[in-house]
Design a protein around this motif. Sequence first.
Motif, mmCIF file in Angstrom:
data_model
loop_
_atom_site.group_PDB
_atom_site.id
_atom_site.type_symbol
_atom_site.label_atom_id
_atom_site.label_comp_id
_atom_site.label_asym_id
_atom_site.label_seq_id
_atom_site.Cartn_x
_atom_site.Cartn_y
_atom_site.Cartn_z
ATOM 1 N N THR A 91 0.748 -1.217 -0.123
ATOM 2 C CA THR A 91 0.026 0.071 0.068
ATOM 3 C C THR A 91 0.840 1.263 -0.001
ATOM 4 O O THR A 91 0.210 2.394 -0.056
ATOM 5 C CB THR A 91 -1.016 -0.158 1.186
ATOM 6 O OG1 THR A 91 -0.149 -0.145 2.465
ATOM 7 C CG2 THR A 91 -1.880 -1.000 1.018
ATOM 8 N N THR A 92 2.087 1.107 0.034
ATOM 9 C CA THR A 92 2.989 2.453 0.160
ATOM 10 C C THR A 92 3.239 2.736 -1.244
ATOM 11 O O THR A 92 3.164 2.022 -2.219
ATOM 12 C CB THR A 92 4.379 2.300 0.778
ATOM 13 O OG1 THR A 92 4.993 0.814 0.196
ATOM 14 C CG2 THR A 92 4.108 1.670 2.293
ATOM 15 N N LEU A 93 3.499 4.215 -1.336
ATOM 16 C CA LEU A 93 3.857 4.699 -2.633
ATOM 17 C C LEU A 93 5.218 4.532 -3.112
ATOM 18 O O LEU A 93 5.506 4.526 -4.472
ATOM 19 C CB LEU A 93 3.554 6.186 -2.810
ATOM 20 C CG LEU A 93 2.152 6.713 -2.434
ATOM 21 C CD1 LEU A 93 2.010 8.329 -2.177
ATOM 22 C CD2 LEU A 93 1.314 6.058 -3.382
ATOM 23 N N ARG A 94 6.057 4.106 -2.106
ATOM 24 C CA ARG A 94 7.355 3.730 -2.480
ATOM 25 C C ARG A 94 7.558 2.370 -3.310
ATOM 26 O O ARG A 94 6.911 1.429 -3.052
ATOM 27 C CB ARG A 94 8.405 4.094 -1.442
ATOM 28 C CG ARG A 94 8.485 5.090 -0.667
ATOM 29 C CD ARG A 94 9.150 5.053 0.388
ATOM 30 N NE ARG A 94 10.656 4.979 -0.045
ATOM 31 C CZ ARG A 94 11.786 4.770 0.800
ATOM 32 N NH1 ARG A 94 11.552 4.744 2.214
ATOM 33 N NH2 ARG A 94 12.786 4.510 0.559
ATOM 34 N N TYR A 95 8.637 2.305 -3.904
ATOM 35 C CA TYR A 95 8.780 0.904 -4.630
ATOM 36 C C TYR A 95 8.970 -0.267 -3.571
ATOM 37 O O TYR A 95 9.864 -0.124 -2.731
ATOM 38 C CB TYR A 95 10.004 0.941 -5.585
ATOM 39 C CG TYR A 95 10.415 -0.380 -6.097
ATOM 40 C CD1 TYR A 95 9.904 -1.118 -7.107
ATOM 41 C CD2 TYR A 95 11.326 -0.935 -5.417
ATOM 42 C CE1 TYR A 95 9.877 -2.400 -7.623
ATOM 43 C CE2 TYR A 95 11.906 -2.199 -6.122
ATOM 44 C CZ TYR A 95 11.079 -3.046 -7.187
ATOM 45 O OH TYR A 95 11.408 -4.205 -7.487
ATOM 46 N N GLN A 96 8.104 -1.153 -3.776
ATOM 47 C CA GLN A 96 8.398 -2.399 -2.781
ATOM 48 C C GLN A 96 8.665 -3.493 -3.668
ATOM 49 O O GLN A 96 7.590 -4.081 -4.586
ATOM 50 C CB GLN A 96 7.038 -2.668 -1.976
ATOM 51 C CG GLN A 96 7.129 -3.624 -1.214
ATOM 52 C CD GLN A 96 7.917 -3.386 0.366
ATOM 53 O OE1 GLN A 96 8.156 -2.120 0.504
ATOM 54 N NE2 GLN A 96 8.633 -4.302 0.876
ATOM 55 N N PRO A 97 9.832 -4.376 -3.356
ATOM 56 C CA PRO A 97 10.042 -5.558 -4.426
ATOM 57 C C PRO A 97 9.340 -6.667 -4.021
ATOM 58 O O PRO A 97 8.565 -6.683 -2.967
ATOM 59 C CB PRO A 97 11.501 -5.626 -4.055
ATOM 60 C CG PRO A 97 11.868 -5.067 -2.826
ATOM 61 C CD PRO A 97 10.855 -3.919 -2.634
ATOM 62 N N PRO A 98 8.998 -7.625 -4.855
ATOM 63 C CA PRO A 98 8.299 -8.677 -4.451
ATOM 64 C C PRO A 98 8.964 -9.551 -3.293
ATOM 65 O O PRO A 98 10.026 -9.624 -3.071
ATOM 66 C CB PRO A 98 8.317 -9.490 -5.869
ATOM 67 C CG PRO A 98 8.560 -8.757 -6.954
ATOM 68 C CD PRO A 98 9.549 -7.765 -6.031
ATOM 69 N N SER A 99 8.018 -10.114 -2.666
ATOM 70 C CA SER A 99 8.530 -10.786 -1.287
ATOM 71 C C SER A 99 8.944 -12.102 -1.777
ATOM 72 O O SER A 99 9.088 -12.459 -2.841
ATOM 73 C CB SER A 99 7.381 -11.057 -0.353
ATOM 74 O OG SER A 99 6.389 -11.952 -0.828
ATOM 75 N N LYS A 100 9.702 -12.656 -0.878
ATOM 76 C CA LYS A 100 10.438 -14.111 -1.002
ATOM 77 C C LYS A 100 9.721 -15.021 -1.510
ATOM 78 O O LYS A 100 9.439 -16.001 -2.325
ATOM 79 C CB LYS A 100 11.161 -14.511 -0.051
ATOM 80 C CG LYS A 100 12.002 -15.622 -0.177
ATOM 81 C CD LYS A 100 12.986 -16.258 1.104
ATOM 82 C CE LYS A 100 13.727 -17.313 0.774
ATOM 83 N NZ LYS A 100 14.526 -17.495 1.929
#
Length: 305
Positions: A91-100
């Motif tokens: 839900t954050t606007l910053r880039y969030q990589p895919p989880s493991k």
Amino acid sequence: MASREDKAQSTHRVLRISQLDALELNKALEQLVWSQVTQCFHGFQPGLLARFEPELKALLWLFLWRFTVYSKNATVGQSVLNIQYKNDFSTTLRYQPPSKNQKLWYAACTIGGKWLEERCYDLFRNHHLASFGKAKRCLNVVVGLVQLGSLINFLIFLQKGKFATLTERLLGIRSVFCKPQHVREVGFEYMNRELLWHGFAEFLIFLLPLINTQKLKAKLCSWCIPLAGAPDGDSSLASSGKQCSLCGEWPTMPHTIGCEHIFCYYCVKSSFLFDMFFTCPKCGAEVHSVQPLKSGIEVSEVNAL
């Protein structure tokens, strides 16, 4: 807040064509790697690689997945196009990589799914038992449902442009740009120039066969000779029959077209067949009929030499 989020998504949204190009690049890389592997087994016994082909392919794709999606959050095709995967559940606007877990499920769906399909196909092809027949029908139904889901996902992708594959939609990972894209100014001067010259070349290719170069040359010669004045030696040779009026050499099989000038048979015949309105380049006389030179005149001119 909502307008800010929409603006951030619009600036990092990847074009549909870029996502499809990334998928095509991944397929091309897989084919290239597999062709190199098959070349390594070229000198071994035929059929040796076919027994373990699904497992070997799975190991190769797993190796590629480890150093692309798992470590860099992007496939090879995406890396070339400055694209990477993003966790869409964040839900954050910053880039969030895919989880493991998302990366592991991605490998299971893409690599494991292909291996299972190929291995089951080989298993059902070699065993024709009744129990395997039911399992084969069930597998065909599952594969058909997956293909139907992929088709529906592709139609939705063409409309919204978010998830290019069914795996991405189920796992909640989508493609975003690694770096913000800037608007580029594209100049079309070079393209316009190339299109102009290409069209002009096609026009010349169409026009040149329609131009009778021999007739044009004869017209130019008839215009230039009265102005410049032909040498007396050449005119006397042409009128005396010692020179072909077309090639300027000694007439081979001398023929005439009704005027006082002499031609080689092949020169005048080819010119007449090429142009039905062929005229004499010396005097402009029209061709009535191509007739051989009388033997008496020919013998007398030979004796005169």
